[in-house]
Design a protein around this motif. Structure first.
Motif, PDB file in Angstrom:
ATOM      1  N   ARG A  94       2.033  -6.412  12.873  1.00 51.27           N
ATOM      2  CA  ARG A  94       2.105  -4.959  12.478  1.00 51.27           C
ATOM      3  C   ARG A  94       0.709  -4.577  11.869  1.00 51.27           C
ATOM      4  O   ARG A  94       0.350  -3.621  11.217  1.00 51.27           O
ATOM      5  CB  ARG A  94       3.158  -4.656  11.169  1.00 51.27           C
ATOM      6  CG  ARG A  94       4.710  -4.719  12.008  1.00 51.27           C
ATOM      7  CD  ARG A  94       5.514  -3.699  11.344  1.00 51.27           C
ATOM      8  NE  ARG A  94       5.041  -2.272  11.610  1.00 51.27           N
ATOM      9  CZ  ARG A  94       5.033  -1.407  10.888  1.00 51.27           C
ATOM     10  NH1 ARG A  94       6.245  -1.412   9.770  1.00 51.27           N
ATOM     11  NH2 ARG A  94       4.604  -0.216  10.939  1.00 51.27           N
ATOM     12  N   LEU A  95       0.035  -5.894  11.456  1.00 51.81           N
ATOM     13  CA  LEU A  95      -1.290  -5.716  10.964  1.00 51.81           C
ATOM     14  C   LEU A  95      -2.390  -4.800  11.857  1.00 51.81           C
ATOM     15  O   LEU A  95      -2.968  -4.286  11.377  1.00 51.81           O
ATOM     16  CB  LEU A  95      -1.690  -7.114  10.367  1.00 51.81           C
ATOM     17  CG  LEU A  95      -1.123  -7.783   9.363  1.00 51.81           C
ATOM     18  CD1 LEU A  95      -2.069  -9.198   9.386  1.00 51.81           C
ATOM     19  CD2 LEU A  95      -1.634  -7.236   8.178  1.00 51.81           C
ATOM     20  N   ASN A 126       6.096   1.208   2.473  1.00 50.95           N
ATOM     21  CA  ASN A 126       5.230  -0.260   2.212  1.00 50.95           C
ATOM     22  C   ASN A 126       3.874   0.092   2.247  1.00 50.95           C
ATOM     23  O   ASN A 126       3.236   1.116   2.681  1.00 50.95           O
ATOM     24  CB  ASN A 126       5.684  -0.895   3.436  1.00 50.95           C
ATOM     25  CG  ASN A 126       7.187  -1.197   3.289  1.00 50.95           C
ATOM     26  OD1 ASN A 126       7.541  -1.524   2.214  1.00 50.95           O
ATOM     27  ND2 ASN A 126       7.696  -1.869   4.576  1.00 50.95           N
ATOM     28  N   ARG A 127       3.118  -0.886   1.578  1.00 47.49           N
ATOM     29  CA  ARG A 127       1.687  -0.942   1.982  1.00 47.49           C
ATOM     30  C   ARG A 127       0.713   0.119   1.301  1.00 47.49           C
ATOM     31  O   ARG A 127      -0.318   0.415   2.070  1.00 47.49           O
ATOM     32  CB  ARG A 127       1.410  -1.338   3.236  1.00 47.49           C
ATOM     33  CG  ARG A 127       1.978  -2.841   3.589  1.00 47.49           C
ATOM     34  CD  ARG A 127       1.401  -3.099   4.997  1.00 47.49           C
ATOM     35  NE  ARG A 127       2.200  -4.735   5.508  1.00 47.49           N
ATOM     36  CZ  ARG A 127       3.371  -4.623   5.955  1.00 47.49           C
ATOM     37  NH1 ARG A 127       4.163  -3.853   6.075  1.00 47.49           N
ATOM     38  NH2 ARG A 127       3.558  -6.047   6.254  1.00 47.49           N
ATOM     39  N   LEU A 128       1.096   0.619   0.115  1.00 48.64           N
ATOM     40  CA  LEU A 128       0.213   1.389  -0.352  1.00 48.64           C
ATOM     41  C   LEU A 128      -0.879   0.538  -1.058  1.00 48.64           C
ATOM     42  O   LEU A 128      -0.791  -0.401  -1.430  1.00 48.64           O
ATOM     43  CB  LEU A 128       1.060   2.229  -1.607  1.00 48.64           C
ATOM     44  CG  LEU A 128       1.686   3.253  -0.925  1.00 48.64           C
ATOM     45  CD1 LEU A 128       2.604   4.012  -2.170  1.00 48.64           C
ATOM     46  CD2 LEU A 128       1.210   4.538  -0.331  1.00 48.64           C
ATOM     47  N   TYR A 155      12.586   9.052  -2.642  1.00 49.17           N
ATOM     48  CA  TYR A 155      11.341   8.259  -2.208  1.00 49.17           C
ATOM     49  C   TYR A 155      11.058   7.110  -3.079  1.00 49.17           C
ATOM     50  O   TYR A 155      11.323   7.197  -4.204  1.00 49.17           O
ATOM     51  CB  TYR A 155      10.019   9.193  -2.143  1.00 49.17           C
ATOM     52  CG  TYR A 155       8.946   8.480  -2.009  1.00 49.17           C
ATOM     53  CD1 TYR A 155       8.173   8.564  -0.758  1.00 49.17           C
ATOM     54  CD2 TYR A 155       8.067   7.948  -3.165  1.00 49.17           C
ATOM     55  CE1 TYR A 155       7.094   7.936  -0.676  1.00 49.17           C
ATOM     56  CE2 TYR A 155       6.963   7.092  -2.750  1.00 49.17           C
ATOM     57  CZ  TYR A 155       6.400   7.101  -1.485  1.00 49.17           C
ATOM     58  OH  TYR A 155       5.341   6.543  -1.643  1.00 49.17           O
ATOM     59  N   SER A 156      10.716   5.736  -2.585  1.00 49.41           N
ATOM     60  CA  SER A 156      10.095   5.071  -3.443  1.00 49.41           C
ATOM     61  C   SER A 156       9.122   4.194  -2.823  1.00 49.41           C
ATOM     62  O   SER A 156       9.091   4.124  -1.553  1.00 49.41           O
ATOM     63  CB  SER A 156      11.235   3.871  -3.786  1.00 49.41           C
ATOM     64  OG  SER A 156      11.921   3.461  -2.568  1.00 49.41           O
ATOM     65  N   HIS A 157       8.168   3.700  -3.417  1.00 46.88           N
ATOM     66  CA  HIS A 157       7.192   2.896  -2.901  1.00 46.88           C
ATOM     67  C   HIS A 157       7.545   1.111  -3.473  1.00 46.88           C
ATOM     68  O   HIS A 157       8.284   0.850  -4.112  1.00 46.88           O
ATOM     69  CB  HIS A 157       5.817   3.112  -3.453  1.00 46.88           C
ATOM     70  CG  HIS A 157       5.579   2.614  -5.016  1.00 46.88           C
ATOM     71  ND1 HIS A 157       6.354   3.374  -6.104  1.00 46.88           N
ATOM     72  CD2 HIS A 157       5.069   1.606  -5.451  1.00 46.88           C
ATOM     73  CE1 HIS A 157       5.987   2.780  -7.242  1.00 46.88           C
ATOM     74  NE2 HIS A 157       5.289   1.753  -7.022  1.00 46.88           N
ATOM     75  N   GLN A 192      -4.398  -4.834  -0.444  1.00 48.90           N
ATOM     76  CA  GLN A 192      -2.873  -4.306  -0.608  1.00 48.90           C
ATOM     77  C   GLN A 192      -2.592  -4.656  -2.222  1.00 48.90           C
ATOM     78  O   GLN A 192      -1.473  -4.624  -2.616  1.00 48.90           O
ATOM     79  CB  GLN A 192      -1.989  -5.021   0.471  1.00 48.90           C
ATOM     80  CG  GLN A 192      -2.386  -4.645   1.619  1.00 48.90           C
ATOM     81  CD  GLN A 192      -1.389  -5.642   2.663  1.00 48.90           C
ATOM     82  OE1 GLN A 192      -0.299  -6.092   2.489  1.00 48.90           O
ATOM     83  NE2 GLN A 192      -1.628  -5.314   4.084  1.00 48.90           N
ATOM     84  N   SER A 193      -3.201  -5.515  -2.743  1.00 51.86           N
ATOM     85  CA  SER A 193      -3.011  -5.829  -4.236  1.00 51.86           C
ATOM     86  C   SER A 193      -3.004  -4.798  -5.229  1.00 51.86           C
ATOM     87  O   SER A 193      -4.074  -4.115  -5.478  1.00 51.86           O
ATOM     88  CB  SER A 193      -4.053  -7.012  -4.785  1.00 51.86           C
ATOM     89  OG  SER A 193      -3.609  -7.423  -5.872  1.00 51.86           O
TER      90      SER A 193
END
Length: 514
Positions: A94-95, A126-128, A155-157, A192-193
């Motif tokens: 998926r990267l 995912n991955r915000l 909605y959730s991150h 991604q951190s």
């Protein structure tokens, strides 16, 4: 005031238990301003209530709108190049995905969801990355897409602060790689951190922005035990309690996650979360494939819910969650399509049918899912995993007028014996083509099979055109990284914990070697 009467052959208002559903034959639903006022005989309601609009007919079956309780993306991973694999190496594939506009991407899956009767979706983003303002802008692109269609969205991150690529610290994992591969992966993981405080600030900003929205809610998603430090879990827990919003957490999706949890907690990850004060009616566990009997008892005791993602678990070699044991233990279970269903789409009817058939244990007993049970999973129980829980999921006065209308004539064509219960027929035979009308808050957002707010054909054309160009330099670099990283990722799991592992004694006896 806007009012309407939704007529039917019959109204299925809710499942009362595994074997009993509440049905009003020849019934209708009268709604005003998006709220159900009364359900009863169609002729009687028509005589007593003047309305702005009449929907449905004596040929329609009316049911509560479905809730997809676990959803991530628009274009499926397969469409973006990630062929089904074991979850842990599939992550690597998926990267290499393309960059897709969040608004168009979300619309793509929203179309499929609505066309199969879904009125509410729980979107786990995912991955915000970036600043709080940048992440909020990205989140609102997703939220705005659901608004354009007319759906409800919770909605959730996804909050994660460690082990982004495997079940070990990022730095330790990178150190195991060849220097050239590690040098490429490091910047990707750093991008991604997100500081934990920024995760909470993002939730606070979105929660405040949408607090008065009728069709938008914001909740929390601690990603998974291996992705979250204790500090992250505690911050999310405190935030959820402060705002009284639900949490949705991936857990025990694969046997590798079970082994990781043993090493971290010395026992059950569910017990670990309980000791942190995270279990209860505000917590939904996504997947739960590798629950033990003790885990099921603890979930039932605390009121913790589970979201069953049957297609995803099959496609990514996760295993099969013990749904029958969940039901027997008194655990509330919802249904999620996750990244994509068994047919690589977001067809809730197909997912319900899969759940209905996947867990049919051999023998003359009642240890099989029932139509009433699966309906409740896809409606009432799904609703309870979201902040909308008190207002959706069943059809009754005072609740939101969210419903789906099926054309009984196409379901029963060319013949269906009159002894077949209607709910059985819908769950076993209905396709998206049989979904005639979808109503959210009294508004038909799909009518006669067509979207009323937005031009689906134009959106899909725009999406296709945007992806018709070759990969840009960044996209190609990400794809190259995924290809180079995947062999090293697979080698991490060579010592397969499933071989001889006592945790793999199954709940189901499905076949025999001798």
């Amino acid at each position: 005031m806007v009012s309407s009467l939704i007529r039917s052959k019959l109204v299925i208002t809710r499942a009362l238990d595994r074997h009993t559903v509440e049905i009003v034959e020849g019934g209708a639903v009268y709604q005003r301003d998006g709220v159900i006022v009364e359900i009863g005989d169609a002729g009687d309601l028509a005589a007593r209530y003047p309305v702005d609009e009449v929907l449905g007919s004596p040929h329609h079956v009316v049911m509560p709108g479905f809730v997809n309780s676990h959803h991530h993306v628009g274009l499926t991973p397969l469409q973006l190049g990630a062929v089904d694999d074991a979850l842990e190496t599939w992550w690597i594939s998926r990267l290499g995905k393309r960059k897709v506009d969040l608004y168009l991407d979300t619309l793509y899956s929203a179309f499929e969801l609505v066309e199969s009767g879904v009125t509410t979706v729980q979107h786990l983003h995912n991955r915000l990355g970036g600043t709080v303002e940048q992440m909020a802008a990205a989140a609102n692109r997703v939220i705005d897409a659901y608004g354009a269609v007319g759906m409800r969205v919770s909605y959730s991150h996804s909050v994660r602060d460690q082990n982004r690529i495997s079940y070990m610290a990022d730095e330790e994992y990178i150190a195991r790689l060849p220097d050239d591969v590690g040098a490429l992966l490091g910047p990707v993981l750093r991008a991604q951190s997100i500081p934990l405080e920024d995760n909470i600030a993002l939730f606070e900003a979105l929660h405040d922005q949408h607090r008065n929205s009728e069709r938008v809610r914001i909740q929390l998603a601690p990603s998974n035990l291996h992705w979250c430090s204790d500090k992250a879990l505690e911050l999310v827990r405190d935030c959820a309690l402060r705002h009284q919003v639900p949490m949705h957490m991936h857990l025990l999706e694969t046997v590798y996650q079970k082994e990781y949890a043993k090493q971290r907690s010395g026992g059950s990850p569910l017990r670990y979360l309980h000791d942190l004060g995270m279990l209860g009616p505000l917590m939904t566990i996504g997947h739960g494939v590798w629950f033990t009997e003790a885990d099921i008892e603890l979930a039932a005791e605390t009121g913790t819910m589970i979201c069953h993602n049957a297609s995803s678990n099959l496609r990514l070699r996760d295993g099969i969650a013990p749904l029958n044991a969940f039901e027997a233990g008194g655990v509330k279970v919802a249904i999620g399509i996750d990244e994509a269903g068994i047919n690589d789409d977001r067809d809730m009817l197909q997912e319900m049918r899969l759940v209905l058939n996947l867990h049919r244990e051999p023998g003359m007993h009642d240890r099989v899912p029932t139509a009433g049970q699966v309906l409740r999973m896809a409606t009432e129980h799904g609703a309870q995993t979201t902040p909308f829980g008190a207002s959706i999921g069943t059809l009754e006065p005072g609740k939101a007028a969210d419903m789906v209308l099926f054309d009984w004539r196409t379901i029963a064509y060319p013949y269906l014996d009159e002894e077949v219960p209607v709910l059985e027929a819908v769950l076993r035979r209905a396709r998206s083509r049989d979904v005639d009308t979808v109503i959210v808050a009294g508004e038909p957002i799909l009518r006669d099979g067509r979207f009323t707010r937005i031009d689906k054909k134009a959106v899909l054309h725009e999406l296709a055109s945007a992806l018709a160009v070759p990969r840009d330099g960044d996209e190609q670099a990400q794809l190259d990284l995924a290809r180079r990283l995947k062999p090293h990722a697979a080698s991490f799991y060579d010592a397969d914990p499933q071989h001889g592992c006592s945790c793999c004694r199954p709940f189901y006896h499905m076949n025999a070697r001798q």
